[in-house]
Scaffold this motif. Structure first.
Motif, PDB file in Angstrom:
ATOM      1  N   ARG A 182       0.831  -1.204   0.000  1.00 27.89           N
ATOM      2  CA  ARG A 182       0.000   0.000   0.000  1.00 27.89           C
ATOM      3  C   ARG A 182       0.868   1.257   0.000  1.00 27.89           C
ATOM      4  NH1 ARG A 182      -0.951   4.080   2.646  1.00 27.89           N
ATOM      5  NH2 ARG A 182       0.543   3.417   4.231  1.00 27.89           N
ATOM      6  N   THR A 234      -3.222  -7.271   1.571  1.00 28.04           N
ATOM      7  CA  THR A 234      -3.504  -8.116   0.402  1.00 28.04           C
ATOM      8  C   THR A 234      -3.004  -9.546   0.551  1.00 28.04           C
ATOM      9  OG1 THR A 234      -1.482  -7.215  -0.619  1.00 28.04           O
ATOM     10  CG2 THR A 234      -3.583  -6.202  -1.239  1.00 28.04           C
ATOM     11  N   GLU A 236      -3.916 -12.648   1.487  1.00 26.86           N
ATOM     12  CA  GLU A 236      -5.210 -13.226   1.830  1.00 26.86           C
ATOM     13  C   GLU A 236      -5.211 -14.754   1.931  1.00 26.86           C
ATOM     14  OE1 GLU A 236      -7.817 -11.659  -1.128  1.00 26.86           O
ATOM     15  OE2 GLU A 236      -7.939  -9.684  -0.179  1.00 26.86           O
TER      16      GLU A 236
END
Length: 273
Positions: A182, A234, A236
């Motif tokens: 990010r 992210t 996951e």
């Protein structure tokens, strides 16, 4: 806003123990580091190396402190360069804790390399031995990149107890870059829109610095960013939810971020998301 959050941070990390008197002993040991560190793609984008070492503040009463707050910093700490209402040690002293500020003297020290954390481990260990300090109760904290360091160091200690025996009892950080995927996208966008020189300038060198140390962009080497980041939104896969955050699940963690979305949109043109 920043001052308010810093006050909350200082209280969060140490408001755990009984109150005591708050006078002080101050010990410092620093070494100047010469030269600069090139952080951008061109030679003119560089940062000065600072001073490597520590500032130790201990409560001045007969008994030793029952534990320490270790604050990760990118510069030498003196009582003169911190506003009085943001000082950690008065709150710590009243609860029987000392405060140790540690600095590697390296600008933009993201703890990319294990050797940086080994250095901090040795610094803490030598300080504890020199002043015969207890290691039973340890609390880590840091602002901005110092917060990144605090959590990176915690994860390092968690996964390498033979190299770093200083696993903290709790950690509190403020405005710390944690998800570098990010963070890379945020800094790259700031560079591209070029709305404010402070944001675009930082975006220019930070995105390059991440790419240089992690081997490319998040799209090119996503695993490198996940493996480095204290937390990754992210990540996951069921075995890797949150990335390295899974190593922190049994350690009390509190993080703060300044939520002034309107200011960020108006003055930095940052996206709401």
């Amino acid at each position: 806003m920043r001052n308010c959050i810093l006050k909350v941070l200082s209280l969060t990390i140490i408001c755990l123990l009984p109150l005591k008197a708050a006078t002080q002993q101050v010990y410092t040991d620093y070494r100047d580091l010469d030269g600069t560190l090139q952080v951008g793609p061109t030679e003119d984008i560089k940062l000065d190396r600072t001073e490597r070492g520590y500032t130790l503040l201990l409560p001045d009463y007969q008994n030793k402190p029952r534990g320490l707050v270790i604050a990760f910093e990118g510069r030498r700490i003196t009582l003169q360069n911190i506003p009085e209402d943001l000082l950690l040690h008065p709150h710590a002293f009243r609860r029987g804790l000392g405060v140790l500020y540690v600095s590697t003297g390296m600008p933009a020290d993201f703890f990319f390399e294990e050797s940086r954390m080994i250095f901090v481990t040795d610094l803490i260990q030598k300080t504890f031995r020199r002043y015969d300090l207890p290691t039973d109760e340890l609390f880590y904290t840091g602002f901005s990149i110092g917060g990144t360091q605090a959590l990176k160091f915690t994860i390092f200690c968690k996964n390498n107890p033979q190299k770093c025996p200083f696993l903290p009892d709790a950690v509190a950080v403020i405005d710390a870059p944690l998800d570098m995927t990010r963070f890379w996208h945020t800094t790259e966008r700031a560079e591209k829109i070029d709305f404010h020189p402070a944001a675009s300038g930082e975006g220019y060198w930070v995105s390059h610095w991440l790419e240089k140390n992690l081997g490319g962009t998040p799209d090119e080497v996503p695993v490198a960013y996940i493996n480095y980041s204290p937390y990754t939104y992210t990540a996951e896969h069921v075995d890797h939810l949150g990335g390295n955050a899974r190593y922190l699940r049994d350690i009390p963690i509190r993080t703060y971020a300044e939520p002034d979305i309107t200011w960020k949109i108006k003055h930095r043109r940052q996206s709401y998301y």
